[in-house]
Design a protein around this motif. Structure first.
Motif, PDB file in Angstrom:
ATOM      1  N   ARG A  63       2.062  73.414  24.006  1.00  0.00           N
ATOM      2  CA  ARG A  63       1.616  74.588  25.452  1.00  0.00           C
ATOM      3  C   ARG A  63       0.460  75.715  24.507  1.00  0.00           C
ATOM      4  N   MET A  64       0.889  75.461  23.309  1.00  0.00           N
ATOM      5  CA  MET A  64       0.375  76.773  22.510  1.00  0.00           C
ATOM      6  C   MET A  64      -0.701  76.086  21.957  1.00  0.00           C
ATOM      7  N   ALA A  65      -1.033  75.080  21.463  1.00  0.00           N
ATOM      8  CA  ALA A  65      -2.150  73.924  20.948  1.00  0.00           C
ATOM      9  C   ALA A  65      -3.331  74.251  22.140  1.00  0.00           C
ATOM     10  N   MET A  66      -2.908  73.778  23.929  1.00  0.00           N
ATOM     11  CA  MET A  66      -3.559  73.516  24.214  1.00  0.00           C
ATOM     12  C   MET A  66      -4.067  74.541  25.610  1.00  0.00           C
ATOM     13  N   ALA A  67      -3.076  75.921  24.840  1.00  0.00           N
ATOM     14  CA  ALA A  67      -3.883  77.073  25.734  1.00  0.00           C
ATOM     15  C   ALA A  67      -4.445  77.974  25.022  1.00  0.00           C
ATOM     16  N   PHE A  68      -4.604  77.891  23.758  1.00  0.00           N
ATOM     17  CA  PHE A  68      -5.685  78.630  23.152  1.00  0.00           C
ATOM     18  C   PHE A  68      -7.130  78.067  22.815  1.00  0.00           C
ATOM     19  N   ALA A  69      -7.070  76.923  22.854  1.00  0.00           N
ATOM     20  CA  ALA A  69      -8.075  75.700  22.678  1.00  0.00           C
ATOM     21  C   ALA A  69      -9.495  75.911  23.383  1.00  0.00           C
ATOM     22  N   PRO A  70      -9.137  76.525  24.990  1.00  0.00           N
ATOM     23  CA  PRO A  70     -10.537  76.811  25.199  1.00  0.00           C
ATOM     24  C   PRO A  70     -11.141  78.468  24.852  1.00  0.00           C
ATOM     25  N   LEU A  71     -10.336  78.627  23.653  1.00  0.00           N
ATOM     26  CA  LEU A  71     -11.354  79.822  23.378  1.00  0.00           C
ATOM     27  C   LEU A  71     -12.250  79.579  22.728  1.00  0.00           C
TER      28      LEU A  71
ATOM     29  N   ILE B 194      -6.351  75.354  15.267  1.00  0.00           N
ATOM     30  CA  ILE B 194      -5.163  74.831  16.019  1.00  0.00           C
ATOM     31  C   ILE B 194      -4.168  74.105  14.826  1.00  0.00           C
ATOM     32  N   GLU B 195      -3.491  75.013  14.372  1.00  0.00           N
ATOM     33  CA  GLU B 195      -2.064  74.807  13.356  1.00  0.00           C
ATOM     34  C   GLU B 195      -2.145  73.327  14.903  1.00  0.00           C
ATOM     35  N   GLU B 196      -1.643  72.276  13.892  1.00  0.00           N
ATOM     36  CA  GLU B 196       0.089  71.074  14.460  1.00  0.00           C
ATOM     37  C   GLU B 196      -0.688  70.871  15.720  1.00  0.00           C
ATOM     38  N   ALA B 197      -1.821  70.529  15.622  1.00  0.00           N
ATOM     39  CA  ALA B 197      -2.644  70.240  16.992  1.00  0.00           C
ATOM     40  C   ALA B 197      -2.198  68.798  17.291  1.00  0.00           C
TER      41      ALA B 197
END
Length: 415
Positions: free
Chosen positions: A373-381, A389-392
Motif C-alpha cells: 500500500r505504500m507503493a501504490m498510495a504514492f504512485a499517483p503523485l 518507488i523503491e521495491e515496486a
C-alpha cells in the motif's frame, strides 16, 4: 526493482481497468470453500496473499506427528490469522505456521488465546505471542469465547469462519468499542450467503453450526482497496478526467466502498453502470482540511493522506491504531515518506495530521518497507511531479498488474 514515474499527463479519455476480486472476500471464501468443498468461486483475487492462502490450504499435511508440515505464508497477515483458526480444527493434523521476519513481529497472541479458550492446542516455536506457531488440530467442543473489541477484525473473522464447523457453533463476546465493523459484517454476510444462521446484537455475535451445505457458485466483487488508487489518480487529475473500473456493486460488503463518499470532497463523483463504476473529476472544490474517522476503513488511510498532500490540503485522520501492526508501522512510514516530499506531518498511535502544503519536492525515492500500500498510495503523485518507488514489485501482494494498468492510462514508467 525500483520504478521511476515521470510527471505524466494522463490521457483525458475514458479507459476501462479490470480489477480482480476483493482480497478480503477471496480469502474468507477460500477458507469457507476448504471447509465446505461444494462451494465454487468466481473472480477470485490474483494477489500474492490469496495465492499463498490457497497454496497453504492445499498443501498436503500428514497424520504422522514425526513429520510436521511447515507452512510459510511470507507477508500474508490475513492468511496467518485465518489459517491459525483453520488448522486448529483439522483433526489429527499438525502444522507449523510461519512467515517473513516482519510476520514474526506481528502479534497473534489474542487469537491464539481465544482458540485455546475454545480448546485448541497451539504453542509458540520462538517468541511468546508471535509466529511461528505449532498447531495440533483437534475437535473443538467449547463454543463461548470473549475478545477485546478493538483488536484487528481479522482475529474476529478467523473465529467466525470456522464457527459453522464447530459442534455447537460459536458465541463470541466483544468487550469494549468495536473496530472495523464492516469487515466483521462482511464475514457474517458471506456466512449467511452459504446458509449459515448468524446474529450480531450489540457486542454479541452468534454463529449456528452448519456442517453440510448445498453446491453454490459465488462471484466475488472486485477489490475496493485497489480502486482507491484510481480515486486518488482522478482526484489529482484535471477536471473532466474519468475512468471505468469493473466489477463493483452499489451494495458492497467492503468497508472501503466508503471511497464513494470520501472522494466527493476532492471533486470525484462515482457513477454505477451495470457492474462497473465510472470515476469522474467534476470540479476542483476542496476543503482546507479534511477530517475523517477511518476506524471502519483503515486500509485507505495512506491513499487519502497522499491525495490530500498532492492537492495541497491538510487532513486529520483518526481511528488508525491498527496501522501500527501492518506490513510496516504505516503511520511512521507515512510520516517519513511524506516529509521527504516536503510535507509537515504529525502522527500519534491512532492518528495522522497533515498541514496544508504549497509545493512537492521532485524526484524523491519513496521507501515502501515491503508494504504494497505504500507503493501504490504514492504512485499517483506522478501526476504532480516525477517520483521513484523503491521495491515496486511489492504491489503483487494485492494488485499484481498495478504498474501495467498505470501505463495503460498514460503514466510514463521506467524500471
Amino acid at each position: 526493482m525500483n520504478v521511476k514515474l515521470q510527471q505524466s499527463t494522463i490521457n483525458n479519455q475514458q479507459s476501462l481497468i479490470r480489477i480482480t476480486g476483493s482480497k478480503s472476500e477471496t480469502n474468507r471464501l477460500l477458507l469457507l470453500q476448504a471447509l465446505h468443498p461444494n462451494l465454487v468461486l468466481e473472480n477470485t483475487s490474483n494477489s500474492d496473499d490469496s495465492v499463498l492462502m490457497l497454496k497453504a490450504i492445499q498443501k498436503p499435511t500428514t497424520d504422522n506427528r514425526q513429520q510436521t508440515t511447515v507452512i510459510d505464508i511470507h507477508h500474508a497477515g490475513t492468511a496467518m490469522r485465518f489459517l491459525t483458526a483453520y488448522f486448529a480444527i483439522q483433526v489429527g493434523k499438525e502444522v507449523i505456521l510461519t512467515g517473513s521476519s516482519r510476520m514474526k513481529e506481528r502479534p497473534i497472541k489474542i487469537l491464539v488465546e481465544a482458540l485455546q479458550q475454545l480448546g485448541a492446542e497451539i504453542s509458540y516455536e520462538e517468541n511468546e505471542g508471535f509466529p511461528p506457531i505449532r498447531i495440533k488440530g483437534k475437535k473443538i467442543t467449547q463454543n463461548k469465547v470473549a475478545l477485546p473489541a478493538n483488536v484487528s477484525s481479522q482475529y474476529i473473522s478467523a473465529l467466525l469462519l470456522i464457527a459453522p464447523k464447530l459442534e455447537k457453533g460459536l458465541e463470541l463476546t466483544l468487550e469494549g468499542e468495536i473496530t472495523s465493523i464492516p469487515y466483521i459484517k462482511m464475514t457474517l454476510a458471506l456466512l449467511n450467503e452459504i446458509g449459515v444462521e448468524t446474529s450480531f446484537i450489540q457486542n454479541q455475535i452468534t454463529v449456528k453450526p452448519l456442517h453440510t451445505i448445498n453446491s453454490q457458485l459465488l462471484t466475488i466483487e472486485s477489490d475496493w482497496s485497489s480502486a482507491s488508487y484510481w480515486y486518488s489518480i482522478i482526484a489529482l487529475s484535471p477536471i473532466g478526467t474519468q475512468i471505468t473500473l469493473s466489477s463493483y456493486k452499489q451494495n458492497s460488503l467492503q468497508g472501503d466502498a466508503s471511497l464513494v463518499e470520501i472522494y466527493k470532497s476532492f471533486g470525484v463523483e462515482t457513477f454505477f453502470k451495470g457492474n462497473s463504476i465510472v470515476l469522474h473529476k467534476i470540479n476542483n472544490l476542496k476543503p482546507d482540511t479534511l477530517n475523517l474517522k477511518l476506524n471502519n476503513s483503515p486500509d485507505i488511510a495512506q491513499t487519502i493522506a497522499v491525495t490530500c498532500f498532492g492537492l495541497g490540503l491538510g487532513c486529520n485522520l483518526t481511528g488508525l491504531h491498527t496501522l501500527k501492526i501492518k506490513e510496516t508501522d504505516r503511520l511512521e512510514a507515512l510520516k517519513t515518506e511524506l516529509t521527504k516530499l516536503g510535507a509537515k506531518v504529525l502522527v500519534t498511535n491512532d492518528s495522522l495530521i497533515l498541514e496544508n502544503s504549497i509545493s512537492i519536492n521532485e524526484n524523491i525515492a519513496i521507501s515502501t518497507y515491503q508494504d504494497h500500500r505504500m507503493a501504490m498510495a504514492f504512485a499517483p503523485l506522478a501526476i504532480k511531479t516525477s517520483i521513484i518507488i523503491e521495491e515496486a514489485e511489492v504491489v503483487s501482494k494485492s494488485y499484481p498488474t498495478f504498474w501495467e494498468d498505470l501505463e495503460k492510462f498514460g503514466f510514463q514508467i521506467s524500471k
